[in-house]
Design an enzyme around this catalytic site. Sequence first.
Site, PDB file in Angstrom:
ATOM      1  N   TRP A 319       0.838  -1.205   0.000  1.00  0.00           N
ATOM      2  CA  TRP A 319       0.000   0.000   0.000  1.00  0.00           C
ATOM      3  C   TRP A 319       0.868   1.247   0.000  1.00  0.00           C
ATOM      4  CZ3 TRP A 319      -0.313   4.148   3.351  1.00  0.00           C
ATOM      5  CH2 TRP A 319      -1.414   4.997   3.207  1.00  0.00           C
ATOM      6  N   HIS A 320       2.002   1.189   0.682  1.00  0.00           N
ATOM      7  CA  HIS A 320       2.850   2.369   0.803  1.00  0.00           C
ATOM      8  C   HIS A 320       3.587   2.713  -0.486  1.00  0.00           C
ATOM      9  CE1 HIS A 320       2.189   1.978   5.156  1.00  0.00           C
ATOM     10  NE2 HIS A 320       2.577   3.232   5.228  1.00  0.00           N
ATOM     11  N   GLY A 321       3.806   1.752  -1.350  1.00  0.00           N
ATOM     12  CA  GLY A 321       4.504   2.088  -2.577  1.00  0.00           C
ATOM     13  C   GLY A 321       4.770   0.886  -3.451  1.00  0.00           C
TER      14      GLY A 321
END
Length: 467
Positions: A319-321
């Site tokens: 989700w973060h990258g």
Amino acid sequence: MVFSSLIFLYFFLPVSLLIYFISPKCIKNFILLVTGLFFYAWGEPIYVYVMILSSAIDYVAGLVMHYNDNRKNVRTICLIVSVIMNVSLLGVFKYSSFFIENINAVFGTSITDPKLPLPIGISFFTFQSMSYTIDLYRRKIKVQKNPVNFMAFVSMFPQIVAGPIVTYGEVAERLDDRKTTIDDVADGIAIFVKGLGKKVLLANNIGLLWNQVKAMDYTQISVFTAWIGIVAFAFQIYYDFSGYSDMAVGLGKMLGFEFPKNFDYPYTSRSISEFWRRWHITLGSWFREYVYIPLGGNRKGISRTIINLAITWALTGFWHGASWNFMLWGIYFGILIILERFVYGKYLAKIPKLLGVLYTFVLVLFGWVLFETATLSDALTYFKAMFGATGTLYDVKATYFIVTFGVVLVLCIIGSTQLVKKGAEYVAKFSIKLSLSVRPLIQLAIMLLSTAYLVNETYNPFLYFRF
């Protein structure tokens, strides 16, 4: 960036609040909607339509669910459409380059990478909008028939681009009926100014240290420089993100909403599990509610619990990258949480608090190396520097960092604990009048210092805007 920050603080924000406060109750949500769209379009003049599309599909899906309450198949199809649409938007704009790059590398293909710009905050507003249809399908909330109210919820400008992630159920009642008192406004201003100070005075300044270390050749830096660099980043991302979250919570309070707390002194945690109950609280709650529990949570035995935790944390990292570093970062924390739960957690709870905090902070620092470096190779090189691979323990550059950033580093350490909070409580207990008279002076000083910094400096990133 500095010019935009000043315009936001001294023109856009005051004018928006003034228009909101003087508007009749019946159009306040419309004002929120217009303000949110304008605020988002300021940074994303084209991709504001992505947010509108996401919201429109979820709104329609919600209506169809409502009017087909007894038709489970129809409701299920609506939920699937909503989830697939939101995940597809993330896939196209956030992960397409990652998938194309890896497909080309594995299969020797030459698929063209469109290199689409990442819409600001797409991970936040898609999760927020998608939670509405999921909760509606579960019958945990009531349908929102008014499109203005629903769009106002998704596009609410205080937290649209970087959280906290607010589910519809948390604001449903206040979307329909809310009041703002003078005390709410005063409390909101205090929270907002605190967040502004965190962001501008602490995050930006300690971030200058990390930027210098990050630009260096990791094969040449000393052990001390490597450690102080990643410590600086740990405080930069904490004060940057918690500062923005405080500003959002403060603005929400001024507008009559109670947004959830997003940080609770995470660097004082005694375990990794506790750290993630205190860091980015709304994201952890989202993944627990919409991923971990639907997978079965801890209700189906130890083996299944471990699998569910592994899946949840791999997705949290992704989700973060769109990179293997982020994926590995999520898996790393998932492994630590699994080990704490099933192997050594009971022993960890018995050690002195200071040792527990040190254990947690050091492991979090290792995680930040994975999080912030561009590639796995860079992360490995940085880890080697932290443990002496360069053969230099301390150098002149390390002395420069201590002399130049020592004061702000100490302030960051103090601010990450409850010392300031307890000091304020002690002053209030000792003298309410003194507390009430000193507090506005401190807030004014923070506001003036933050303004002076924004005027004179050009470094003012918001780290979580890229997610």
